[in-house]
Design a protein around this motif. Structure first.
Motif, short mmCIF file in Angstrom:
data_model
loop_
_atom_site.label_atom_id
_atom_site.label_comp_id
_atom_site.label_asym_id
_atom_site.label_seq_id
_atom_site.Cartn_x
_atom_site.Cartn_y
_atom_site.Cartn_z
N TRP A 74 0.87 -1.19 0.10
CA TRP A 74 0.17 0.05 0.14
C TRP A 74 0.91 1.25 0.03
N TYR A 121 -7.18 -1.71 7.33
CA TYR A 121 -7.76 -2.94 8.37
C TYR A 121 -6.58 -4.02 8.14
N LEU A 122 -5.73 -4.07 9.22
CA LEU A 122 -4.41 -4.65 9.06
C LEU A 122 -4.35 -5.43 10.32
N VAL A 123 -3.38 -6.70 10.22
CA VAL A 123 -3.13 -7.43 11.45
C VAL A 123 -1.56 -7.60 11.14
N GLN A 127 1.05 -12.26 13.54
CA GLN A 127 -0.13 -12.26 14.47
C GLN A 127 -1.26 -12.69 13.78
N ASN A 130 -5.15 -15.44 14.38
CA ASN A 130 -5.60 -15.46 15.97
C ASN A 130 -6.98 -14.89 16.32
N LYS A 134 -10.92 -9.75 13.90
CA LYS A 134 -12.30 -9.81 13.77
C LYS A 134 -12.80 -9.05 15.28
N TRP A 137 -12.71 -5.20 14.57
CA TRP A 137 -13.63 -4.75 13.75
C TRP A 137 -15.03 -4.99 14.30
N ALA A 159 -5.48 -5.53 -1.33
CA ALA A 159 -5.99 -5.93 -0.29
C ALA A 159 -6.40 -7.59 -0.74
N ALA A 160 -5.40 -8.47 -1.22
CA ALA A 160 -5.68 -9.43 -1.70
C ALA A 160 -6.51 -10.49 -0.85
N ALA A 162 -8.78 -9.60 1.68
CA ALA A 162 -9.95 -9.19 1.75
C ALA A 162 -10.75 -8.44 0.40
N PHE A 166 -15.45 -11.32 0.55
CA PHE A 166 -15.12 -11.22 2.08
C PHE A 166 -16.02 -10.10 2.88
N TYR A 167 -16.26 -9.05 2.23
CA TYR A 167 -17.12 -7.73 2.59
C TYR A 167 -18.74 -8.24 2.70
C1 LIG Z 1 -7.59 -9.19 6.42
C2 LIG Z 1 -6.71 -9.37 7.82
C3 LIG Z 1 -6.86 -8.00 8.51
C4 LIG Z 1 -7.44 -10.45 8.46
O1 LIG Z 1 -6.93 -10.69 9.82
P1 LIG Z 1 -6.46 -12.35 10.27
O2 LIG Z 1 -5.85 -12.08 11.49
O3 LIG Z 1 -5.73 -13.10 9.41
O4 LIG Z 1 -7.91 -12.72 10.66
P2 LIG Z 1 -8.51 -13.33 11.91
O5 LIG Z 1 -7.62 -14.50 12.36
O6 LIG Z 1 -8.68 -12.11 12.66
O7 LIG Z 1 -9.88 -14.00 11.42
C5 LIG Z 1 -10.06 -15.14 11.45
C6 LIG Z 1 -11.15 -15.39 10.47
O8 LIG Z 1 -12.29 -14.57 10.38
C7 LIG Z 1 -12.56 -13.87 9.01
N1 LIG Z 1 -12.59 -12.40 9.65
C8 LIG Z 1 -11.67 -11.46 9.59
N2 LIG Z 1 -12.16 -10.10 9.78
C9 LIG Z 1 -13.56 -10.65 9.93
C10 LIG Z 1 -14.70 -9.63 10.50
N3 LIG Z 1 -14.49 -8.47 10.35
N4 LIG Z 1 -15.83 -10.36 10.36
C11 LIG Z 1 -16.02 -11.67 9.97
N5 LIG Z 1 -15.10 -12.41 9.89
C12 LIG Z 1 -13.78 -12.01 9.79
C13 LIG Z 1 -11.22 -14.28 8.44
O9 LIG Z 1 -11.51 -14.12 6.94
C14 LIG Z 1 -10.78 -15.57 8.95
O10 LIG Z 1 -11.65 -16.50 8.45
P3 LIG Z 1 -11.02 -17.92 8.01
O11 LIG Z 1 -10.48 -18.20 9.29
O12 LIG Z 1 -12.19 -18.61 7.44
O13 LIG Z 1 -10.05 -17.94 6.94
C15 LIG Z 1 -5.28 -9.78 7.62
O14 LIG Z 1 -5.35 -10.82 6.70
C16 LIG Z 1 -4.29 -8.74 6.82
O15 LIG Z 1 -3.94 -7.91 7.35
N6 LIG Z 1 -4.43 -8.76 5.45
C17 LIG Z 1 -3.66 -7.90 4.62
C18 LIG Z 1 -4.23 -6.59 4.65
C19 LIG Z 1 -5.60 -6.69 4.07
O16 LIG Z 1 -5.82 -7.43 3.25
N7 LIG Z 1 -6.55 -5.89 4.73
C20 LIG Z 1 -7.93 -5.69 4.39
C21 LIG Z 1 -7.99 -4.44 3.60
S1 LIG Z 1 -9.30 -4.06 2.88
#
Ligand SMILES: CC(C)(COP(=O)(O)OP(=O)(O)OC[C@H]1O[C@@H](n2cnc3c(N)ncnc32)[C@H](O)[C@@H]1OP(=O)(O)O)[C@@H](O)C(=O)NCCC(=O)NCCS
Length: 351
Positions: A74, A121-123, A127, A130, A134, A137, A159-160, A162, A166-167
């Motif tokens: 980004w 929206y980043l982890v 980490q 875990n 969620k 969020w 944001a591959a 998401a 996903f949304y």
């Molecule tokens: C997308 C991202 C934030 C998700 O974080 P994560 O720590 O990997 O996800 P979590 O372990 O908290 O979530 C576990 C599950 O809940 C889902 N989940 C994540 N956020 C959620 C939400 N707000 N509501 C419902 N489900 C959600 C995940 O898809 C995952 O599903 P899965 O186990 O079936 O694959 C992370 O992968 C990331 O930082 N990605 C790179 C940046 C990016 O793409 N950000 C989105 C920008 S638009």
């Protein structure tokens, strides 16, 4: 010197030194900025003995953008943090596991429009999976919904993980598809004759209030603090179209950071708001004269004004780059779509 500029100049060099051999799926940030002492003063919610959500300050935001966000490719426009923060100083959240920051989320609120725009929206990479994203969020979104906010966001190909799918599962609907366009080549500038009564000038202090009020009529709410910081950041050009001395359009173009080619000057245009396509053409013409040979120049065209906005950019040799999907939980009422030729800042705003 502002806080952000101090931070940026102290860490700016290391921020840009990227190991390009590792730049495949993610970027490896070489010499990442030192972790700041994170601001734990504004607790939004304590989730458990270990987990708490705090509001970020500008130094925290800088850390997230120059490490976690950069690793996802980004590429931020330079010096955006001060303006982003001014848009909503309460709108940036960080989840902590004890003292360790693990996840971030932006939710910039526009109270008149009752829209909260989500981004960042980043982890932290080590980490993930875990459940942290969620937790962050769910808590932030529940609070926004209880205040009656509709939620908006942009699902970009960068944001591959998401995607729109996903949304969709999170009750977002697709509104339209925005298009990033770019000018890669240093083409000769086409000749430009403005219709009678129109002139384009560089922003002056005297014009700032007029531009802010023009912007608020199009955007749907006053965003003076954001806009002043946005127009006045370093390496930025702002031009104003005047029709009989009244503002009839404006454009901002700011230098971008290209992590893989830090020596290269590139610009992002946005916003590009204008009463009609003639004014938009005049504004872009001035931007291209000002940025000279710097390339690429990028702009986000709004899906709501695509045929017209496309024609303006084609006139100067811009071409399509990629799509991003604009999504909302409830469609916002917009009255001035035809005046938006380029969006302002996809991370924090709907137009
Ligand atoms: C997308 C991202 C934030 C998700 O974080 P994560 O720590 O990997 O996800 P979590 O372990 O908290 O979530 C576990 C599950 O809940 C889902 N989940 C994540 N956020 C959620 C939400 N707000 N509501 C419902 N489900 C959600 C995940 O898809 C995952 O599903 P899965 O186990 O079936 O694959 C992370 O992968 C990331 O930082 N990605 C790179 C940046 C990016 O793409 N950000 C989105 C920008 S638009």
């Amino acid at each position: 010197m502002s806080l952000v500029r101090k931070i940026a100049s102290s860490v700016g060099q290391s921020y840009l030194r990227i190991n390009s051999s590792l730049a495949s799926d993610t970027l490896q940030v070489r010499n990442p900025p030192e972790k700041p002492v994170f601001d734990r003063g504004r607790i939004f919610k304590k989730i458990s003995d270990q987990l708490s959500i705090c509001r970020m300050n500008q130094a925290d935001m800088h850390y997230v953008m120059s490490t976690w966000a950069l690793q996802e490719k980004w590429t931020p426009t330079q010096f955006t943090i001060e303006a982003f923060y001014a848009a909503d100083p309460n709108g940036y959240y960080m989840l902590f596991n004890n003292d360790e920051p693990v996840a971030s989320l932006a939710a910039v609120c526009y109270p008149t429009l009752k829209i909260a725009f989500l981004g960042l929206y980043l982890v932290e990479k080590t980490q993930r999976k875990n459940g942290y994203s969620k937790i962050l969020w769910d808590n932030v979104v529940a609070d926004l919904k209880s205040q009656g906010y509709a939620l908006g966001l942009n699902a970009s190909p960068y944001a591959a993980l998401a995607t729109p799918d996903f949304y969709r599962k999170l009750t977002f609907e697709e509104m339209h598809t925005d298009q990033a366009w770019q000018l890669k080549d240093a083409l000769p500038l086409p000749a430009m004759a403005l219709p009678p009564g129109i002139k384009v000038v560089e922003l002056t202090d005297e014009l700032v209030d007029q531009v802010v009020s023009y912007d608020s009529r199009i955007f749907g709410q006053d965003r003076k603090d954001f806009l002043v910081a946005w127009m006045k950041k370093p390496d930025t050009f702002t031009f104003v179209a005047l029709l009989n001395d009244q503002v009839a359009g404006y454009v901002v173009a700011s230098q971008r950071v290209l992590p893989l080619e830090p020596e290269k000057k590139s610009y992002r245009i946005g916003p590009l708001y204008a009463d009609n396509a003639d004014f938009a053409l005049g504004l872009v013409h001035n931007v291209l004269s000002a940025v000279k040979e710097a390339r690429p120049i990028v702009i986000d065209l709004p899906g709501t004004n695509i045929p017209v906005a496309e024609k303006v950019m084609q006139h100067f040799g811009f071409s399509f780059f990629y799509n991003s999907v604009h999504m909302f939980t409830k469609k916002p009422v917009m009255n001035n779509d035809e005046k938006v030729f380029g969006k302002s800042a996809l991370t924090i705003a709907h137009i």
